[in-house]
Design a protein around this motif. Structure first.
Motif, PDB file in Angstrom:
ATOM      1  N   MET A  60       0.519  -0.932   0.107  1.00  0.00           N
ATOM      2  CA  MET A  60      -0.048  -0.144  -0.275  1.00  0.00           C
ATOM      3  C   MET A  60       0.664   1.243   0.089  1.00  0.00           C
ATOM      4  O   MET A  60       0.470   2.215  -0.487  1.00  0.00           O
ATOM      5  N   ILE A  61       1.605   1.273   1.007  1.00  0.00           N
ATOM      6  CA  ILE A  61       3.096   2.769   0.822  1.00  0.00           C
ATOM      7  C   ILE A  61       3.752   2.795  -0.133  1.00  0.00           C
ATOM      8  O   ILE A  61       3.604   3.414  -1.159  1.00  0.00           O
ATOM      9  N   GLN A  62       3.875   1.717  -1.349  1.00  0.00           N
ATOM     10  CA  GLN A  62       4.927   1.466  -2.340  1.00  0.00           C
ATOM     11  C   GLN A  62       3.769   2.223  -3.065  1.00  0.00           C
ATOM     12  O   GLN A  62       4.536   2.998  -3.911  1.00  0.00           O
ATOM     13  N   SER A  63       2.351   1.520  -3.350  1.00  0.00           N
ATOM     14  CA  SER A  63       1.963   1.736  -4.533  1.00  0.00           C
ATOM     15  C   SER A  63       1.117   3.501  -4.414  1.00  0.00           C
ATOM     16  O   SER A  63       1.330   4.327  -5.505  1.00  0.00           O
ATOM     17  N   THR A  64       1.336   4.048  -2.790  1.00  0.00           N
ATOM     18  CA  THR A  64       1.160   5.294  -2.460  1.00  0.00           C
ATOM     19  C   THR A  64       2.299   6.463  -3.189  1.00  0.00           C
ATOM     20  O   THR A  64       2.062   7.679  -3.878  1.00  0.00           O
ATOM     21  N   ILE A  65       3.498   5.837  -3.113  1.00  0.00           N
ATOM     22  CA  ILE A  65       4.623   6.252  -3.664  1.00  0.00           C
ATOM     23  C   ILE A  65       4.983   6.576  -5.143  1.00  0.00           C
ATOM     24  O   ILE A  65       5.116   7.180  -5.530  1.00  0.00           O
TER      25      ILE A  65
END
Length: 103
Positions: A1-6
Motif C-alpha cells: 500500500m505504501i509503495q503504491s502511494t509512492i
C-alpha cells in the motif's frame, strides 16, 4: 500500500501532470471569478563576487518558476518523506515477500 502511494505520487511529478493540474486549477479559479494568470515579476539580478565563475540565471517565467520551486519541490519532498519514514516497513514487506517465496 505504501509503495503504491509512492508510485502514484511519483507519477504526478512530471510536466504532463503539471499541465493537467494547472488547467483544472484555472477552471476552478475561473468559476470562482479569481485571476487565472501568473503575475509577471521583475527579474532580480544578483551581484557577482569578484572571481565568481558560476552564473545562475533567474527564472523569468512565473509559471515555470511555480512549477520548479513549488510543484516539483512539493512532490520531491513528499517522495523523500515517504521513503525515509516508511523505509523500514517497505524493507520488511520486501523481506517477508521474499521469505514467502522461499518457503
Amino acid at each position: 500500500m505504501i509503495q503504491s502511494t509512492i508510485t502514484s505520487v511519483k507519477a504526478l511529478r512530471n510536466d504532463n501532470a503539471f499541465k493537467t493540474k494547472l488547467k483544472r486549477a484555472k477552471e476552478i479559479a475561473m468559476e470562482e471569478g479569481a485571476n487565472t494568470s501568473f503575475e509577471v515579476e521583475r527579474v532580480r539580478h544578483r551581484k557577482k563576487v569578484p572571481g565568481e565563475t558560476s552564473f545562475d540565471e533567474p527564472i523569468a517565467d512565473s509559471e515555470r518558476k511555480f512549477k520548479t520551486q513549488v510543484y516539483f519541490a512539493l512532490f520531491d519532498t513528499l517522495i523523500q518523506e515517504f521513503n525515509s519514514r516508511f523505509s523500514d516497513l517497505i524493507n520488511q514487506s520486501r523481506n517477508s515477500h521474499a521469505f514467502s517465496l522461499i518457503t
